[in-house]
Write a protein that holds these residues in place. Structure first.
Motif, short mmCIF file in Angstrom:
data_model
loop_
_atom_site.label_atom_id
_atom_site.label_comp_id
_atom_site.label_asym_id
_atom_site.label_seq_id
_atom_site.Cartn_x
_atom_site.Cartn_y
_atom_site.Cartn_z
N GLY A 401 23.23 -25.14 -10.80
CA GLY A 401 22.02 -25.21 -11.92
C GLY A 401 21.95 -24.02 -12.74
N ALA A 402 22.33 -22.98 -12.50
CA ALA A 402 22.72 -22.56 -13.73
C ALA A 402 23.26 -22.97 -15.23
CB ALA A 402 23.54 -21.01 -13.55
N LEU A 403 22.64 -22.81 -15.91
CA LEU A 403 23.16 -23.35 -17.42
C LEU A 403 23.90 -22.56 -18.03
CD1 LEU A 403 19.40 -23.67 -19.37
CD2 LEU A 403 21.76 -25.50 -18.08
N PRO A 404 25.23 -22.78 -18.69
CA PRO A 404 26.59 -22.38 -19.30
C PRO A 404 25.94 -21.12 -20.29
CG PRO A 404 26.80 -24.33 -19.86
CD PRO A 404 25.45 -24.57 -18.94
N SER A 405 26.28 -19.80 -20.65
CA SER A 405 25.71 -19.26 -21.51
C SER A 405 26.67 -19.35 -23.27
CB SER A 405 25.70 -17.78 -21.96
OG SER A 405 26.58 -17.42 -20.39
N LEU A 406 26.19 -19.37 -24.49
CA LEU A 406 26.74 -18.59 -25.58
C LEU A 406 27.24 -18.06 -25.88
CD1 LEU A 406 25.18 -22.07 -26.82
CD2 LEU A 406 27.81 -21.92 -27.24
N SER A 407 28.43 -17.29 -26.27
CA SER A 407 28.59 -16.00 -27.19
C SER A 407 29.55 -16.23 -29.01
CB SER A 407 29.41 -14.81 -25.99
OG SER A 407 30.03 -15.43 -25.62
N ILE A 408 29.46 -15.28 -28.81
CA ILE A 408 30.02 -15.22 -30.52
C ILE A 408 30.35 -14.39 -30.77
CG2 ILE A 408 28.30 -14.26 -31.98
CD1 ILE A 408 28.99 -16.78 -34.37
N SER A 435 28.34 -30.65 -18.34
CA SER A 435 28.48 -32.54 -18.52
C SER A 435 28.21 -32.58 -19.18
CB SER A 435 28.48 -32.94 -17.31
OG SER A 435 27.24 -31.62 -16.63
N GLU A 436 26.64 -32.10 -20.28
CA GLU A 436 26.15 -32.20 -21.28
C GLU A 436 26.47 -32.11 -22.27
OE1 GLU A 436 23.54 -34.24 -20.63
OE2 GLU A 436 23.32 -34.28 -18.28
N ASN A 458 25.71 -19.75 -45.19
CA ASN A 458 26.53 -21.06 -44.30
C ASN A 458 25.75 -20.84 -43.81
OD1 ASN A 458 27.73 -23.09 -43.60
ND2 ASN A 458 29.45 -22.03 -42.68
N SER A 459 25.34 -22.37 -43.01
CA SER A 459 24.39 -21.76 -41.90
C SER A 459 24.58 -23.97 -41.09
CB SER A 459 23.01 -22.49 -41.89
OG SER A 459 22.27 -23.71 -43.76
N GLY A 460 24.37 -24.42 -39.91
CA GLY A 460 24.29 -25.74 -39.05
C GLY A 460 23.99 -25.53 -37.85
N THR A 461 24.90 -26.03 -36.95
CA THR A 461 24.55 -27.19 -35.92
C THR A 461 26.08 -27.00 -35.31
OG1 THR A 461 22.45 -27.84 -35.56
CG2 THR A 461 23.73 -27.89 -33.95
N LEU A 462 26.59 -25.86 -34.08
CA LEU A 462 27.78 -26.63 -33.68
C LEU A 462 27.29 -27.35 -32.62
CD1 LEU A 462 29.33 -23.27 -33.18
CD2 LEU A 462 29.71 -25.23 -34.81
N THR A 463 27.83 -28.42 -32.57
CA THR A 463 27.92 -29.19 -31.13
C THR A 463 29.80 -28.96 -30.00
OG1 THR A 463 26.68 -30.65 -32.54
CG2 THR A 463 28.16 -31.82 -30.28
N PHE A 464 28.76 -29.30 -28.76
CA PHE A 464 29.84 -28.80 -27.76
C PHE A 464 30.23 -30.23 -27.15
CE2 PHE A 464 28.83 -24.28 -29.05
CZ PHE A 464 29.96 -23.75 -28.68
N PRO A 465 30.78 -30.94 -27.19
CA PRO A 465 31.03 -32.15 -26.11
C PRO A 465 31.09 -31.50 -24.52
CG PRO A 465 32.20 -32.33 -28.26
CD PRO A 465 31.98 -31.00 -28.22
N SER A 494 20.80 -19.32 -32.67
CA SER A 494 19.94 -19.77 -32.40
C SER A 494 19.63 -21.19 -31.80
CB SER A 494 19.03 -19.85 -33.31
OG SER A 494 18.86 -20.88 -34.74
N ASN A 495 18.52 -21.10 -30.88
CA ASN A 495 17.67 -22.72 -31.08
C ASN A 495 19.22 -23.34 -29.90
OD1 ASN A 495 15.51 -22.43 -31.86
ND2 ASN A 495 16.26 -22.57 -33.58
N PRO A 496 19.51 -23.44 -28.55
CA PRO A 496 20.43 -24.52 -28.32
C PRO A 496 20.05 -25.16 -27.25
CG PRO A 496 20.38 -22.05 -26.67
CD PRO A 496 19.23 -22.15 -27.87
N THR A 497 20.94 -25.93 -26.80
CA THR A 497 19.89 -26.90 -25.95
C THR A 497 21.21 -26.83 -25.07
OG1 THR A 497 21.51 -28.49 -26.83
CG2 THR A 497 19.09 -28.02 -27.42
N ASN A 498 21.02 -26.94 -23.73
CA ASN A 498 21.91 -27.48 -22.38
C ASN A 498 22.63 -25.74 -22.10
OD1 ASN A 498 20.89 -29.50 -21.55
ND2 ASN A 498 22.38 -30.96 -23.25
N ALA A 499 21.93 -24.83 -22.67
CA ALA A 499 22.70 -23.62 -22.52
C ALA A 499 21.11 -22.54 -22.66
CB ALA A 499 24.34 -23.52 -23.90
#
Length: 928
Positions: A401-408, A435-436, A458-465, A494-499
């Motif tokens: 149930g732990a959410l994955p984490s994002l890094s750059i 899965s989300e 530059n700015s925008g939103t990344l989506t990970f299917p 910033s502002n992640p969803t499902n992570a």
């Protein structure tokens, strides 16, 4: 550890108490285990019990337990208390005992029933046994947790610091950026004795693990265990603990997050713990919103190194318990707010560190973390609350149930020349596939690089299917032909969803590819400064020079240095500073300012260094400046260099006394406590102890000489300080000597010997005063005090015979070697050299009339015909008429006047509480 006498005495008293308990006991009742089926609320509903009313009764019972637990824990044989519920639904206070027949346990407290349970003593469950076969693969059922596992290692298996035997890897936890092993302090940190960065082995060393081959993690943090202490035969627990826990940094490649599932043995685990902890803890980061009664009767399980997968029930909460950390129970810690799990088969030695989770048929409620196992007996297991453990380290269970984490990542590009732009490509990565769909916003920001000039914003939103773990962000870097430093910009997430975000910033480095200017050189000067008087400061300004101006920004780090070749002390003689100098383009000079502290101590000139390190865009030619602190104090004249005074001292800690002169290693200091209040208001006898008597300061502390309440006490202490040596004092030619020596003999009741000393001067009527000048005590309340005699115990020092030493009266505990300081001076009036001139004194051996503080204190010595008014007095008992021992103290709110001294004889309370004493003689010196 206790000495042999103390342990033998303690054992003897315990045996006597046990015999008495067998003959006098009234019997005790045992609480019945309560096993919740279908949840506590359902269980209550089946019996027609309102849950809110039950919760309120439970809180009231916990409050009753809290109010009375100190009284209960003071009963010999009681090892813990808690709050629980009987099979009939009655809320009770539980008392856990080491044996049956403990007297003094009430049947109820404030209307709440008390139930006694014989658990035996609780021990930290680190294993000292090994029955597994290491020849071959060793994979034989119950021993499967003890072997060396392939990476990533599952949780629930053998692990430990190299210095311990073996415990259990409880869980993998995360702070959002890194992952860690979670287990106990006594498993990962060797009971406070490890160093951060120490390796953690799998398996533990007792199970065959070796360093460095089997290191899977490195100690990063632990909660220090606060130990109880034995006073005589009694356990004193002035500090309590809530957790025995530690974490060690690892990687997901080295540590997994699931228990073994039987692939190597016959005992499968429960899988992965949930990342969400039990609902009884409420919001895990808020303490106070819990509904802990929901834990009672909760069916739980654990997977541990020794007993693998076992099932039990939460029997009690809000538990206070004393836990032994060695076989003889000499090392004990008291824990509060704990959980008790039953039955005794739930855990065994080596299971320490296991994470306890729920056992529930509902998959959504199964494997939710409840506690961290750390101790147990043959009957019960003790666990820390898991919310307190996780909050202590700022981590969460890295489980189901732990959410994955994002890094750059960070990116470096060369800016180029002639082309329009160069692409800097950043990669954002998910720690695990989801899965989300996962989204996260990104945006550039300036550092030394400027948007629109050095790079394109530059700015925008990344989506990970679902199933995708990487995405890229492209930032265009502008080319130019200008020579300039390397420049930097950022890409922020910033502002992640499902992570969650583990690393929210990528650094873009733009490497300049244009020809650099000549490299400038850095030098620094030396500085001298007068120190000034006490309470003043001066500034030592060091000038740092750049040999030539440059278009680059030049930086260099600096730090003060008190290493070899220096004599000044940071924090005492000067301010210890570090920092960075920045030369903007065109700048060639900067200043480093160091504050120098003044004093009134006559001493040689002192020095320190300022070092330059880590230059950027320049080379260091002269990396060190010397600061010389010029002494401007008037030196003492030759002589004993007397200093006297009065300081407020306490039993709670050491008080530092700063002096006006540096005595080096030749300081002799003597202290006398003043009983400003009636002795009946000071329940403990007080001895003035001294340590760190060298240089220009010493430390003094009051120590209670056994007995009494051991509450903190404060009092005035008079002191005199002289330089060790042999003197003929000014004006009257009176002789004096000040001596230091290592005392190896401790006298006391039944043995009054002392150590034979010879005079360096000849005396007709010597007066001897002295002090124990070090504190090498094994425990905080050990003590010893100076005494002197002549040809026999009851004779004061004479012109031909001198014995001096230390004693601890009726207290039989061993005392280590100590440094003794004493002063001998011819009786009469004279003068001594001080920092401000000469000070008059009067020395004498008083009559044999001074008795104890519980007799008719104070007793008076008359001072007749003095040519000065005294302000300070130093006392030492001469000879020992009372065979049980004693020492002299000043007595009363104004013990030193122009015509008298008020004093008394104090004695210890090792065997009785009275402090009466036969008459004694006291040697004294008073100073104007």
């Amino acid at each position: 550890m206790e000495n042999h006498f103390s342990r033998y005495f303690k054992l003897t008293v315990c045996v006597i108490a046990f015999i008495l308990s067998l003959s006098l006991s009234l019997g005790t009742g045992h609480g019945q285990d309560f096993n919740r089926k279908g949840g506590l609320k359902a269980w209550l509903a089946e019996r027609g019990i309102d849950h809110d009313q039950f919760r309120q009764r439970f809180r009231e019972a916990m409050q009753v337990q809290n109010r009375n637990q100190d009284m209960l824990m003071e009963l010999s044989g009681v090892v813990g208390t808690g709050t629980g519920i009987t099979a009939e639904g009655e809320v009770v206070v539980k008392v856990f005992t080491a044996r049956a027949g403990i007297r003094g346990i009430p049947a109820s407290l404030d209307g709440v029933a008390v139930r006694t349970k014989v658990t035996g003593k609780f021990y930290a469950l680190r294993d000292n046994t090994n029955t597994c076969n290491f020849s071959g693969d060793g994979r034989d059922g119950v021993c499967e947790g003890w072997e060396r596992w392939p990476l990533p290692v599952p949780i629930g298996v053998s692990v430990g610091h190299p210095a311990i035997t073996a415990g259990t890897l409880g869980a993998r936890v995360t702070d959002g950026a890194d992952v860690f092993i979670l287990s106990n302090n006594h498993v990962l940190a060797n009971g406070n004795q490890a160093n951060l960065g120490d390796p953690i082995l799998q398996p533990g060393s007792f199970d065959g693990g070796v360093d460095p081959d089997d290191a899977v993690a490195y100690l990063s943090d632990y909660q220090e265990i606060k130990w109880c202490e034995y006073w005589w035969i009694f356990l004193i627990c002035n500090q309590t603990n809530t957790i025995d826990a530690a974490i060690a940094r690892s990687t997901t490649g080295d540590i997994g997050f699931e228990t073994p599932m039987g692939e190597y043995g016959s005992v499968p685990g429960y899988g992965a713990p949930k990342s969400t902890i039990h609902a009884a803890y409420g919001d895990p980061v808020i303490i106070g919103d819990e509904n802990l009664n929901l834990l009672l009767g909760q069916s739980v399980q654990k997977y541990g190194r020794t007993t693998s997968n076992t099932v039990g029930t939460v029997d009690s909460i809000n538990v206070t318990v004393d836990v032994c950390y060695d076989d003889l129970c000499d090392k004990v810690a008291r824990f509060v707010n704990q959980l008790i799990i039953t039955p005794g088969t739930f855990s065994a030695g080596g299971d320490s560190g296991s994470v306890i989770v729920t056992k529930d048929a509902d998959p959504a409620e199964n494997a939710k973390p409840v506690g961290l196992l750390f101790a147990g007996s043959d009957v019960d297991t003790v666990a820390n609350r898991i919310d307190l453990v996780l909050n202590a380290f700022g981590v969460d269970i890295d489980g189901e149930g732990a959410l994955p984490s994002l890094s750059i990542d960070d990116v470096t590009v060369t800016e180029g020349e002639g082309g329009p732009t160069t692409a800097a490509i950043f990669t954002a990565t998910l720690s695990a596939s989801s899965s989300e769909n996962v989204t996260v916003e990104f945006a550039t920001s300036d550092d030394s690089a400027t948007a629109g000039e050095d790079y394109v914003t530059n700015s925008g939103t990344l989506t990970f299917p679902a199933g995708i773990t990487t995405r890229t962000i492209t930032i265009e870097v502008n080319d130019d032909s200008s020579e300039e430093p390397n420049e930097y910009f950022h890409v922020n997430l910033s502002n992640p969803t499902n992570a969650t975000i583990a690393d929210d910033r990528g650094v873009g480095t733009i490497l300049d590819d244009d020809a650099p200017p000549p490299t400038p050189q850095i030098t620094m000067d030396d500085v001298s400064v007068d120190e000034g008087g006490s309470g003043t400061t001066a500034t030592a300004d060091f000038t740092v020079i750049l040999s030539a101006a440059t278009t680059n920004t030049v930086t260099v780090d600096y730090t003060t240095n008190s290493g070899p070749g220096t004599s000044a002390n940071p924090g005492e003689d000067y301010e210890d500073v570090t920092g960075t100098l920045t030369f903007s383009p065109g700048m060639t000079s900067k200043t480093i300012s160091v504050t120098v502290y003044g004093d009134d101590i006559e001493e040689p000139d002192e020095n320190f260094f300022v070092d330059l390190i880590n230059p950027v865009n320049a080379n260091i030619v002269d990396n060190r400046g010397e600061g010389i602190i010029v002494n401007d104090d008037t030196p003492f004249s030759s002589g004993p260099q007397l200093e006297t005074g009065k300081v407020w001292a306490t039993t709670a800690g050491w008080t530092t006394v700063e002096l006006g002169h540096d005595y080096g290693n030749d300081m002799v200091v003597i202290c006398t406590p003043n009983y400003e209040y009636d002795a009946w208001l000071l329940p403990e006898p007080l001895v003035a102890h001294v340590q760190n008597a060298n240089g220009s300061s010493f430390q003094v502390k009051l120590v209670q000489a056994v007995g009494g309440s051991l509450q903190d006490v404060s009092a005035d202490v008079y002191y005199m300080v002289v330089k060790a040596g042999v003197y003929t004092l000014a004006e009257h030619g009176v002789k004096m000597e000040a001596v230091k020596f290592n005392s190896t003999i401790t006298d006391g009741s039944g043995s009054w010997v002392g150590e034979n000393r010879s005079y360096s001067n000849s005396y007709t009527n010597p007066v001897v005063v002295g002090q124990v000048m070090t504190y090498n005590a094994d425990r905080a309340w050990y003590w010893s005090v100076f005494w002197s005699r002549g040809s026999s115990r009851t004779s004061p020092p004479s012109s031909t015979t001198l014995f001096v030493g230390k004693h601890n009266a009726q207290d039989p505990r061993a005392v280590n070697n100590e440094m003794i300081g004493y002063v001998v001076v011819e009786a009469g009036e004279g003068t001594m050299d001080t920092a401000s001139g000469e000070a008059r004194y009067f020395a004498a051996l008083g009559p044999d009339t001074v008795r104890g503080v519980y007799n008719a204190a104070p007793y008076t010595y008359t001072l007749n015909g003095l040519s000065f008014t005294p302000s300070t007095a130093i006392l030492s008992q001469s000879a020992m008429d009372g065979g049980d021992g004693g020492w002299a103290v000043l007595y009363g709110s104004n013990p030193v006047t122009s015509s008298s001294l008020k004093l008394a004889i104090e004695e210890d309370m090792a065997w009785d509480s009275e402090r009466k004493h036969t008459s004694e003689q006291v040697g004294y010196i008073v100073f104007e």
